[in-house]
Motif scaffolding. Sequence first.
Motif, mmCIF file in Angstrom:
data_model
loop_
_atom_site.group_PDB
_atom_site.id
_atom_site.type_symbol
_atom_site.label_atom_id
_atom_site.label_comp_id
_atom_site.label_asym_id
_atom_site.label_seq_id
_atom_site.Cartn_x
_atom_site.Cartn_y
_atom_site.Cartn_z
ATOM 1 N N CYS A 149 -68.137 -67.234 28.154
ATOM 2 C CA CYS A 149 -67.366 -66.273 28.416
ATOM 3 C C CYS A 149 -68.118 -65.608 29.404
ATOM 4 C CB CYS A 149 -67.746 -65.677 27.103
ATOM 5 S SG CYS A 149 -66.443 -63.762 27.206
ATOM 6 N N GLY A 171 -67.636 -62.237 29.869
ATOM 7 C CA GLY A 171 -66.769 -60.788 29.520
ATOM 8 C C GLY A 171 -68.318 -59.791 28.478
ATOM 9 N N CYS A 190 -68.476 -57.465 26.056
ATOM 10 C CA CYS A 190 -68.015 -56.911 25.173
ATOM 11 C C CYS A 190 -68.746 -56.055 23.929
ATOM 12 C CB CYS A 190 -66.427 -56.961 23.813
ATOM 13 S SG CYS A 190 -65.352 -57.737 25.171
ATOM 14 N N CYS A 202 -69.361 -58.088 20.344
ATOM 15 C CA CYS A 202 -68.842 -59.154 20.620
ATOM 16 C C CYS A 202 -68.528 -60.152 19.306
ATOM 17 C CB CYS A 202 -69.164 -59.793 22.037
ATOM 18 S SG CYS A 202 -69.604 -61.366 21.537
ATOM 19 N N HIS A 203 -67.879 -60.093 18.889
ATOM 20 C CA HIS A 203 -67.983 -61.192 17.647
ATOM 21 C C HIS A 203 -68.481 -62.603 17.624
ATOM 22 C CE1 HIS A 203 -64.235 -63.732 19.755
ATOM 23 N NE2 HIS A 203 -63.596 -62.771 20.001
ATOM 24 N N ARG A 228 -70.806 -66.576 24.818
ATOM 25 C CA ARG A 228 -71.581 -66.018 25.959
ATOM 26 C C ARG A 228 -72.254 -66.946 26.577
ATOM 27 N NH1 ARG A 228 -71.855 -60.035 24.234
ATOM 28 N NH2 ARG A 228 -72.595 -59.919 26.294
ATOM 29 N N GLY A 283 -60.576 -61.376 27.447
ATOM 30 C CA GLY A 283 -60.916 -59.751 26.725
ATOM 31 C C GLY A 283 -60.889 -59.540 28.426
HETATM 32 S S1 SF4 Z 1 -65.221 -60.775 22.426
HETATM 33 FE FE1 SF4 Z 1 -64.842 -62.660 23.182
HETATM 34 S S2 SF4 Z 1 -63.848 -61.691 25.017
HETATM 35 FE FE2 SF4 Z 1 -65.781 -60.136 24.877
HETATM 36 S S3 SF4 Z 1 -67.944 -60.491 24.991
HETATM 37 FE FE3 SF4 Z 1 -67.716 -61.626 22.925
HETATM 38 S S4 SF4 Z 1 -67.008 -64.062 23.267
HETATM 39 FE FE4 SF4 Z 1 -66.441 -62.259 25.021
#
Ligand code: SF4
Length: 166
Positions: free
Chosen positions: A29, A31, A33, A36-37, A42, A98
């Motif tokens: 990923c 992203g 965020c 991030c969950h 990543r 995302g």
């Molecule tokens: S929440 Fe999802 S889109 Fe955002 S950084 Fe984490 S894995 Fe990537």
Amino acid sequence: MIKYVPQMTSVVIEEIPDRVTLAVSISNCQGNCVGCHSPFLRTDIGEVLTESIIDGLLAANYGVNCFLFLGEGDDLPSLLRLARHVHEKGLEVGLYSGRKEVEKEIYYAFDYVKIGPYIEHFGPLNSRTTNQRLYKVEHTPSEKPYYRLTDLTARFWRKGIDPNIP
Ligand code: SF4
């Protein structure tokens, strides 16, 4: 290439309304965020997702009518190729991105697209204050821009379900 985490593959019924969906978690990923969950998504983990692996997953989960990419990785051409392959198998295909916005090629290739980074104080899809949106994509080959979006986000509020994936 697109990589996925095999251990996180599952059949879900909440993420795409009215569909029985086989969901795969995509790594690499791009992203960032806050909150991030799944920070491990990543990183460069998992296995390469190919057409033949998708075929095997669909055979092992007969009866699903949608295939969902949870994340989009770092290789758009490969992602689009895999989405087209799912279509050729006769299933609908979705993407949870995302990003705030995605390329028009993604709308051409997918039937459902979720956009928007996870922002904790706005909440995920099932929060009425969410910044995220889930669109149903209708493909309109004879009419520019060749797709039409219907916002399904409110479906998550009425049902009060938790997609469990910010
Ligand atoms: S929440 Fe999802 S889109 Fe955002 S950084 Fe984490 S894995 Fe990537």
